[in-house]
Enzyme design. Sequence first.
Site, PDB file in Angstrom:
ATOM      1  N   GLU A 269       0.868  -1.180   0.113  1.00  0.00           N
ATOM      2  CA  GLU A 269       0.094   0.130   0.071  1.00  0.00           C
ATOM      3  C   GLU A 269       1.049   1.317   0.106  1.00  0.00           C
ATOM      4  O   GLU A 269       1.868   1.313   0.857  1.00  0.00           O
ATOM      5  CB  GLU A 269      -0.843  -0.019   1.255  1.00  0.00           C
ATOM      6  CG  GLU A 269      -2.057   0.719   1.280  1.00  0.00           C
ATOM      7  CD  GLU A 269      -2.860   0.736   2.563  1.00  0.00           C
ATOM      8  OE1 GLU A 269      -3.372   1.683   2.818  1.00  0.00           O
ATOM      9  OE2 GLU A 269      -2.759  -0.432   3.266  1.00  0.00           O
TER      10      GLU A 269
ATOM     11  N   ARG B 183       4.471 -13.057   9.804  1.00  0.00           N
ATOM     12  CA  ARG B 183       5.301 -11.907   9.542  1.00  0.00           C
ATOM     13  C   ARG B 183       6.509 -11.984  10.283  1.00  0.00           C
ATOM     14  O   ARG B 183       6.904 -12.829  11.327  1.00  0.00           O
ATOM     15  CB  ARG B 183       4.303 -10.955   9.702  1.00  0.00           C
ATOM     16  CG  ARG B 183       4.111 -10.327  11.208  1.00  0.00           C
ATOM     17  CD  ARG B 183       3.489  -9.309  11.628  1.00  0.00           C
ATOM     18  NE  ARG B 183       2.344  -8.893  10.398  1.00  0.00           N
ATOM     19  CZ  ARG B 183       2.486  -7.680   9.917  1.00  0.00           C
ATOM     20  NH1 ARG B 183       3.562  -6.780   9.820  1.00  0.00           N
ATOM     21  NH2 ARG B 183       1.631  -7.397   9.004  1.00  0.00           N
TER      22      ARG B 183
ATOM     23  N   LYS C  57       3.794   1.102  10.715  1.00  0.00           N
ATOM     24  CA  LYS C  57       4.069   2.578   9.861  1.00  0.00           C
ATOM     25  C   LYS C  57       3.810   3.579  10.894  1.00  0.00           C
ATOM     26  O   LYS C  57       4.397   4.568  10.761  1.00  0.00           O
ATOM     27  CB  LYS C  57       3.191   2.449   8.688  1.00  0.00           C
ATOM     28  CG  LYS C  57       3.626   1.503   7.451  1.00  0.00           C
ATOM     29  CD  LYS C  57       2.588   1.496   6.417  1.00  0.00           C
ATOM     30  CE  LYS C  57       3.047   0.317   5.196  1.00  0.00           C
ATOM     31  NZ  LYS C  57       1.923  -0.046   4.543  1.00  0.00           N
TER      32      LYS C  57
HETATM   33  P1  ATP Z   1      -0.250  -1.649   7.256  1.00  0.00           P
HETATM   34  O1  ATP Z   1      -0.987  -2.771   7.789  1.00  0.00           O
HETATM   35  O2  ATP Z   1       0.380  -0.823   8.417  1.00  0.00           O
HETATM   36  O3  ATP Z   1      -0.688  -0.865   6.059  1.00  0.00           O
HETATM   37  P2  ATP Z   1       1.483  -3.396   6.090  1.00  0.00           P
HETATM   38  O4  ATP Z   1       2.798  -3.650   6.763  1.00  0.00           O
HETATM   39  O5  ATP Z   1       0.762  -4.573   5.858  1.00  0.00           O
HETATM   40  O6  ATP Z   1       1.061  -2.189   6.370  1.00  0.00           O
HETATM   41  P3  ATP Z   1       1.666  -3.201   3.048  1.00  0.00           P
HETATM   42  O7  ATP Z   1       2.062  -2.337   2.197  1.00  0.00           O
HETATM   43  O8  ATP Z   1       0.271  -3.611   2.933  1.00  0.00           O
HETATM   44  O9  ATP Z   1       1.902  -2.773   4.692  1.00  0.00           O
HETATM   45  O10 ATP Z   1       2.450  -4.551   2.920  1.00  0.00           O
HETATM   46  C1  ATP Z   1       3.040  -4.979   1.702  1.00  0.00           C
HETATM   47  C2  ATP Z   1       3.350  -6.389   1.807  1.00  0.00           C
HETATM   48  O11 ATP Z   1       4.425  -6.719   2.786  1.00  0.00           O
HETATM   49  C3  ATP Z   1       2.029  -7.168   2.550  1.00  0.00           C
HETATM   50  O12 ATP Z   1       2.119  -8.484   1.622  1.00  0.00           O
HETATM   51  C4  ATP Z   1       2.453  -7.874   3.852  1.00  0.00           C
HETATM   52  O13 ATP Z   1       2.215  -8.822   3.995  1.00  0.00           O
HETATM   53  C5  ATP Z   1       3.991  -7.645   3.667  1.00  0.00           C
HETATM   54  N1  ATP Z   1       4.734  -7.546   4.949  1.00  0.00           N
HETATM   55  C6  ATP Z   1       4.162  -6.257   5.728  1.00  0.00           C
HETATM   56  N2  ATP Z   1       4.868  -6.328   6.850  1.00  0.00           N
HETATM   57  C7  ATP Z   1       5.586  -7.537   7.141  1.00  0.00           C
HETATM   58  C8  ATP Z   1       6.431  -8.286   7.997  1.00  0.00           C
HETATM   59  N3  ATP Z   1       6.642  -7.751   9.162  1.00  0.00           N
HETATM   60  N4  ATP Z   1       6.800  -9.380   7.484  1.00  0.00           N
HETATM   61  C9  ATP Z   1       6.630  -9.943   6.621  1.00  0.00           C
HETATM   62  N5  ATP Z   1       5.734  -9.325   5.661  1.00  0.00           N
HETATM   63  C10 ATP Z   1       5.533  -8.192   5.775  1.00  0.00           C
HETATM   64 MG    MG Z   2      -1.468  -4.100   4.349  1.00  0.00          MG
END
Ligand code: ATP
Ligand code: MG
Length: 584
Positions: free
Chosen positions: A37, A262, A272
């Site tokens: 995102e 994760r 974030k």
């Molecule tokens: P938020 O939920 O705060 O919007 P997010 O960390 O989910 O943020 P995204 O931009 O939606 O952010 O993440 C993009 C991809 O990265 C998604 O597929 C998510 O699953 C993966 N991702 C985010 N954080 C982690 C993490 N700590 N470990 C592994 N994968 C992650």
């Molecule tokens: Mg997300």
Amino acid sequence: MAAAETPAPTNFIRNIIDEHNKNGRFDGRVVTRFPPEPNGYLHIGHAKSICLNFGLARDYQGRCHLRFDDTNPAKEEQEYIDSIMDDVRWLGFDWGEHLYYASNYFDQLYEFALKLIRGGKAYVDDLSAEEIRAHRGTLTEPGKDSPYRGRSVEENLELFTGMKDGQFPDGSRVLRAKIDMAHPNLVMRDPTLYRIRRVIHHRTGDKWCIYPMYDFTHCISDSIEQITHSICTLEFEDNRALYDWVLNQLEVYHPQQIEFARLNLEFAVMSKRKLLELVKDGHVDGWDDPRMLTIRGMRRRGFTPASVRLFCERIGVGKKESWIDMYWLEKAVRDDLNPKVPRVMGVLDPIKVVLTNYPEDQEEFFEAPFFPDDPPAMGSRKVPFCRELLVERDDFMEVPAKKFWRLAPGREVRLRWAYFITCDEVIKDADGNIVELRCTYDPATKGGDAPDGRKVKGTLHWVSARHGVPATVRLYDRLFTVPNPDADKTRDYKEFLNPESRVDMPGAVLEPVLAEAEPDTRYQFERKGYFYVDPADSAPGKPVFNRIVTLRDSWAKIVEAAKREAAAQARAAKKKKKQQKNKG
Ligand code: ATP
Ligand code: MG
């Protein structure tokens, strides 16, 4: 695309893919996607997902798409899109022509919504957001049907078209899937598919005043792009039922969603919101502060893409939530840099050494290899030596502690590449601070070995005081002092910020060869750690060095102590509970 550093270890996702390849579910294709995102900078957790998705595509000769999940226009910005693309490339991965935006699919998504309505599978609901929440029920209680759930297909079509055409105010109506308000999985209790929001979208402008929800958008985007394996984190496990439901109702191509745990990293925060707070409130010097575990920050710190990939490969992927010790990230950085980075000498907190038996006007140059373990292969430089030298202040102790083998009154040590020296006299200022050490050198030990076979226990790094160059050196360390700054919910994670996470060394003096150090290059300062020439702050002839990581782990004891304390607290709590139970 980057080559695998080591043969990729197998994992449960690879097993699933192998099974699909065997049974022909996707005709042997492997197409993954990384779907950020665009509402923040990427961090080490995203790196795990990037390495996983692009790594699978590489190893199975498939492809990985970069897709911006831009359905939430109020929070998204072009700046983030640009930085995300740059960071994925820096990590060594390439999506080729497969760059997509969920917003590209807004027309198709709208058509799919109409299809659901026509099939009696979606309805326009006039309940407010609070009312919808109140109708939803709980894990133990079924939800309640909305009074608008029974609307006819014609009425739903008319109202949904009206929503799109801007006939209704923001938040007044939503489109919901018609599934089951008593479903044991709460996600399946008539989830919202579309909402009305008059916001300008950075790509579609004011074309739309309704926007699709994540659960509706994501599965359809995957389907349109012919993704085979849609890999996401565990919190989407319950959403898989909805992912499958939408695609089944629409009777379209159907990828397989797979969830993995994760990355949680000790001594770091990754949300974030918290990263933004650290930047906005000035706890760090921006998104690319070398202490931030954003990809920007790691780049500025001097981590290599290979070290981040190595870390991600080593931690692997699993189904169980776990915490990774920061030690493993730092170890991957050390393991990657050790064979690649030339060794030099720099004194960060100097004290002057005067060699009383070395002629005032004499100087000499020692040929020192950049890679002492493999000297001829990698070149060398000349290190100047004279009567006045600098050594590290903490390499001297007036009253040596037990197991301190370095310089002390009357003691002989080796100066790396040069001579043995013996400390004869300690000079102090009026306040009693040590300002100079008077030593004698042994000319027979030239090159650092005694012909009579006599041994010394300590070897010191040093710099010629006459030839050395002052430089800006910044020591970076972990941003938090405890493994889990979020653990204690009664306290703010910012209370655990490490006040020594950045220490400037204003007195640092380096050997002359470093005056010309190029930005974006790395050195090992012997005994002091790996350093990176900061590309933003360095000027020609004026390099600024960021410490990437120390040579050895200095946190192990702290981690041990924190774990012991947590265990003791848990035991005490258990005991108290037991006592209360016995009383009652
Ligand atoms: P938020 O939920 O705060 O919007 P997010 O960390 O989910 O943020 P995204 O931009 O939606 O952010 O993440 C993009 C991809 O990265 C998604 O597929 C998510 O699953 C993966 N991702 C985010 N954080 C982690 C993490 N700590 N470990 C592994 N994968 C992650
Ligand atoms: Mg997300």
